[in-house]
Motif scaffolding. Structure first.
Motif, PDB file in Angstrom:
ATOM      1  N   SER A  25     -15.408 -13.796  19.961  1.00  0.00           N
ATOM      2  CA  SER A  25     -14.548 -12.750  19.627  1.00  0.00           C
ATOM      3  C   SER A  25     -15.120 -11.716  18.536  1.00  0.00           C
ATOM      4  O   SER A  25     -14.840 -10.365  18.786  1.00  0.00           O
ATOM      5  N   ASP A  56     -15.946 -17.642  23.726  1.00  0.00           N
ATOM      6  CA  ASP A  56     -14.870 -18.080  23.377  1.00  0.00           C
ATOM      7  C   ASP A  56     -13.913 -16.968  24.067  1.00  0.00           C
ATOM      8  O   ASP A  56     -14.430 -16.171  25.010  1.00  0.00           O
ATOM      9  N   SER A  57     -12.496 -17.202  24.034  1.00  0.00           N
ATOM     10  CA  SER A  57     -11.460 -16.235  24.677  1.00  0.00           C
ATOM     11  C   SER A  57     -11.839 -14.706  24.646  1.00  0.00           C
ATOM     12  O   SER A  57     -11.876 -14.124  25.578  1.00  0.00           O
ATOM     13  N   GLY A  58     -12.287 -14.341  23.236  1.00  0.00           N
ATOM     14  CA  GLY A  58     -12.669 -12.927  23.127  1.00  0.00           C
ATOM     15  C   GLY A  58     -13.679 -12.492  24.132  1.00  0.00           C
ATOM     16  O   GLY A  58     -13.661 -11.620  24.642  1.00  0.00           O
TER      17      GLY A  58
ATOM     18  N   ILE B 115      -4.225 -13.585  17.318  1.00  0.00           N
ATOM     19  CA  ILE B 115      -5.350 -12.835  17.701  1.00  0.00           C
ATOM     20  C   ILE B 115      -5.633 -11.511  16.941  1.00  0.00           C
ATOM     21  O   ILE B 115      -6.550 -11.126  16.269  1.00  0.00           O
ATOM     22  N   THR B 119      -8.554 -11.402  14.293  1.00  0.00           N
ATOM     23  CA  THR B 119      -9.954 -10.738  14.950  1.00  0.00           C
ATOM     24  C   THR B 119      -9.923  -9.372  15.151  1.00  0.00           C
ATOM     25  O   THR B 119      -8.680  -8.723  14.652  1.00  0.00           O
ATOM     26  N   LEU B 121     -10.416  -7.764  17.686  1.00  0.00           N
ATOM     27  CA  LEU B 121     -10.478  -7.303  19.215  1.00  0.00           C
ATOM     28  C   LEU B 121      -9.435  -6.360  19.528  1.00  0.00           C
ATOM     29  O   LEU B 121      -8.543  -6.081  18.630  1.00  0.00           O
ATOM     30  N   ALA B 125      -8.168  -5.947  24.891  1.00  0.00           N
ATOM     31  CA  ALA B 125      -8.861  -7.523  25.045  1.00  0.00           C
ATOM     32  C   ALA B 125      -7.856  -8.442  24.460  1.00  0.00           C
ATOM     33  O   ALA B 125      -7.650  -9.590  25.147  1.00  0.00           O
ATOM     34  N   VAL B 129      -6.557 -11.579  26.817  1.00  0.00           N
ATOM     35  CA  VAL B 129      -6.510 -13.080  26.093  1.00  0.00           C
ATOM     36  C   VAL B 129      -5.245 -13.570  26.439  1.00  0.00           C
ATOM     37  O   VAL B 129      -5.069 -14.860  26.979  1.00  0.00           O
ATOM     38  N   LYS B 133      -4.145 -17.059  28.405  1.00  0.00           N
ATOM     39  CA  LYS B 133      -3.370 -18.165  27.801  1.00  0.00           C
ATOM     40  C   LYS B 133      -2.289 -18.464  28.356  1.00  0.00           C
ATOM     41  O   LYS B 133      -1.985 -19.665  28.684  1.00  0.00           O
ATOM     42  N   ALA B 165      -4.167 -19.748  21.226  1.00  0.00           N
ATOM     43  CA  ALA B 165      -4.741 -18.339  21.336  1.00  0.00           C
ATOM     44  C   ALA B 165      -6.148 -18.002  20.592  1.00  0.00           C
ATOM     45  O   ALA B 165      -7.012 -17.224  21.306  1.00  0.00           O
ATOM     46  N   ASP B 167      -8.640 -20.321  20.647  1.00  0.00           N
ATOM     47  CA  ASP B 167      -9.363 -21.278  21.096  1.00  0.00           C
ATOM     48  C   ASP B 167      -9.519 -22.391  19.716  1.00  0.00           C
ATOM     49  O   ASP B 167     -10.758 -22.864  19.487  1.00  0.00           O
TER      50      ASP B 167
END
Lengths: 367, 257
Positions: A25, A56-58, B115, B119, B121, B125, B129, B133, B165, B167
């Protein structure tokens, strides 16, 4: 991600986006703009993820967003990364595009929808009012059906427990009114008339009004929150299925209590306000006897009675609005908060509206 | 050596040593010691009021134990602060018994929440995600709905999607099957098993649903209110068939005591 871990190359009319190394991510967020910029305008994309060692998901979101619908994939050679990418694409693949039901309404349609909504709400309120009145009337010949213990509990909660606040506010209001009016009155040498001014203001207007604001803030919101919570917890439905009328069990005792308690609260406001005013008068050099004499001369029983009747009607309206807000609360987690807010706002608005009606009525009657 | 169980060599991701919890003079449990190994589905079971949910709160760092040590992914909640604690929190996910979805947000927004918090992101993005999920737990077509508009089983699945969410390496689930019909409950068990198999995530599941325990549990511990602690540890099926402890036998045979 160092630059050698992402490369964009044009090969035979296709844009090849090559990723290698770990792609998580943090890296995806840092390279999102750059990679999308590189892919912009490309007609055909080959996504080469063979060298990706961890995902990973990101990271998977970055790859999938770059690929679009018809890219050519070169899967990661690392089994774990391949599995993560597979799962991600499987998850995204099951998502249906969002429906259009939240689209904007056109102005005319929006106006129509608003009007219908207002009309529906008006009908709901009217229905609730009718139901309350009918239940109340049904209880008149059978008063033993009313839960008197509940009435007493609410009288205590709305009344005796509110007395300290009323005493404090009443005294302060009396002091403030007397002080404020003393300045202009002094210019005319008319300070002796302050007791009339404060007395009439308090008994006819401010006493009931301020007691009403206290009742709406303390009790109206509590009614709404209590009944709203019962509704969210399906306790109201449980009452109905047990054959018990929620109106008779929950609403009437509360409305009765708020109606009965308001004249008492207004009276406390009146008396403490006059005491506050007397303190200021004493400070200005007028003995209590002079103040009492002025009050006896100018304050009539009608002033007091009118104010107390008004207070009772305010209590009825605040109790009614509080209970209605609670019983019409929604089911979600915000429902109780919304109901409490609705009770306070609705209570104060109805208070002022009714006060206006009383002002016109008293004026016409010459009181 | 034939017949003796081979010790599990996988690393312990959760380690509990002589943990105890007391509220005033009331002891909920004491001397609780166990390890959860990477990749397994570990079940904490027991009757109502035995302290299962309290133990879960200790494991996820919401409360400190009255005594003992709890280590999660080599981190001790009591010693972690600030960024270190925040980092550990991103490595675990929790699904609450009630789902605990935020009522004012759609399911997709609920999943995006952690997320966004942890993060950098961009929004596109995050949305992608969240879609992935929700798709994984079978809620792909409900992403735009509010929690109040979906059924109890869907709320639990959305809770799992939100917990996944970031991981996480360990997913803690509090009573995932409680209040669900047998079909939905079995579907949730299958989902947990497939997620554990496919993602390699470790699951710590608190439950008293017998069928779930037997269906998904690799290993379990059993807490008991009267014993104020652990009364059994091991493979749930073995415990059902071989345990001599009267409470364990009664639990697995659904007998009144």
């Amino acid at each position: 991600m160092p630059s050698d871990q992402f490369q964009a190359e044009a090969e035979a009319g296709r844009l090849c986006l090559r990723f290698s190394g770990p792609l998580d991510s943090t890296i995806a967020a840092a390279r999102w703009e750059e990679t999308h910029q590189a892919a912009k305008g490309a007609e055909a994309i080959t996504l080469d993820a063979r060298g990706v060692t961890a995902l990973d998901s990101g990271g998977a979101a970055l790859l999938v967003s770059l690929a679009g619908a018809d890219a050519e994939w070169q899967e990661p050679e690392d089994a774990t990364a391949r599995g993560a990418l597979d799962r991600f694409r499987k998850g995204v693949g099951t998502v249906k595009p969002p429906s259009q039901h939240r689209r904007k309404l056109r102005p005319i349609a929006a106006l129509g929808s608003l009007t219908l909504d207002l009309f529906r709400r008006f009908l709901e309120r009217l229905g609730f009012l009718g139901e309350t009145v009918l239940t109340g009337l049904r209880l008149v010949p059978r008063p033993w059906r009313l839960r008197w213990a509940e009435v007493l509990r609410h009288l205590d909660e709305a009344g005796t427990q509110a007395f300290p606040l009323c005493i404090l506010l009443g005294t302060l209001i009396g002091v403030i009114l007397a002080f404020q009016s003393s300045v202009p009155m002094r210019q005319f040498g008319a300070e002796i008339f302050i007791p009339q001014l404060v007395g009439i203001s308090l008994t006819r207007e401010l006493g009931p009004l301020l007691a009403g604001v206290i009742l709406a803030g303390r009790t109206g919101s509590a009614y709404a929150a209590e009944i709203g919570t019962m509704r969210v917890n399906e306790e109201v439905d449980a009452l109905k299925t047990m054959g018990l009328d929620p109106m008779a069990w929950l609403v009437i005792p509360r409305i009765l209590a708020s109606t009965l308690v308001m004249p008492a609260l207004a009276m406390v406001m009146n008396v403490t306000g006059l005491i506050g005013m007397s303190i200021v008068m004493a400070m200005l050099g007028f003995p209590p006897v002079a103040v009492l004499n002025q009050l006896q001369q100018w304050l009539s029983v009608e002033d007091l009675a009118g104010g107390l009747v008004k207070a009772a009607v305010f209590g009825l309206a605040i109790g009614y609005v509080g209970c209605r807000s609670g019983l019409s609360a929604g089911r979600g987690p915000r429902a109780v908060g919304d109901a409490a807010t609705g009770a306070v706002v609705g209570g104060i608005v109805s208070l002022v509206l009714l006060d206006g009606v009383f002002a016109i009525l008293f004026f016409r009657l010459g009181w | 050596m034939a017949g003796e169980p081979v010790p599990d060599q996988r690393e312990a991701v959760v380690s509990v040593k002589e943990a105890a919890m007391r509220y005033g003079h009331r002891t909920v449990f004491k001397d609780v010691t166990f390890d959860v190994r990477r990749g397994e589905i570990f079940v904490i079971l027991g009757g109502s009021g035995c302290g299962k949910s309290t133990l879960l709160k200790l494991l996820i760092g919401l409360m400190p134990p009255s005594a003992g040590d709890i280590t999660v992914l080599d981190g001790d909640w009591a010693k972690l602060q600030g960024d270190a604690k925040r980092r550990l929190l991103t490595r675990i996910g929790v699904m609450w018994q009630s789902g605990a979805l935020l009522g004012s947000l759609t399911l997709a927004e609920n999943v995006e929440l952690p997320i966004e918090a942890h993060t950098r992101l961009p929004a596109a993005a995050r949305a992608l995600v969240a879609s992935a999920k929700l798709g994984l737990v079978g809620l792909g077509d409900a992403a735009e709905r509010l929690p109040a508009e979906i059924s109890g089983g869907m709320v639990k699945r959305a809770g799992i999607a939100r917990a996944m969410a970031l991981d996480p390496e360990i997913l803690f689930l509090d009573e995932p099957s409680a209040g669900l019909d047998p079909i939905t409950s079995a579907g949730l068990d299958l989902l947990i098993m497939s997620l554990a198999r496919e993602t390699g995530t470790t699951f710590v599941v608190v439950t008293h649903e017998l069928q779930s325990i037997l269906a998904i549990g690799d290993r379990c511990i059993m807490l008991d209110k009267d014993a104020q602690g652990m009364i059994a540890e091991g493979d749930p099926k073995k415990l059902r068939d071989e345990s001599e402890h009267p409470t364990v036998r009664a639990f697995f045979r659904r007998e009144a005591m």
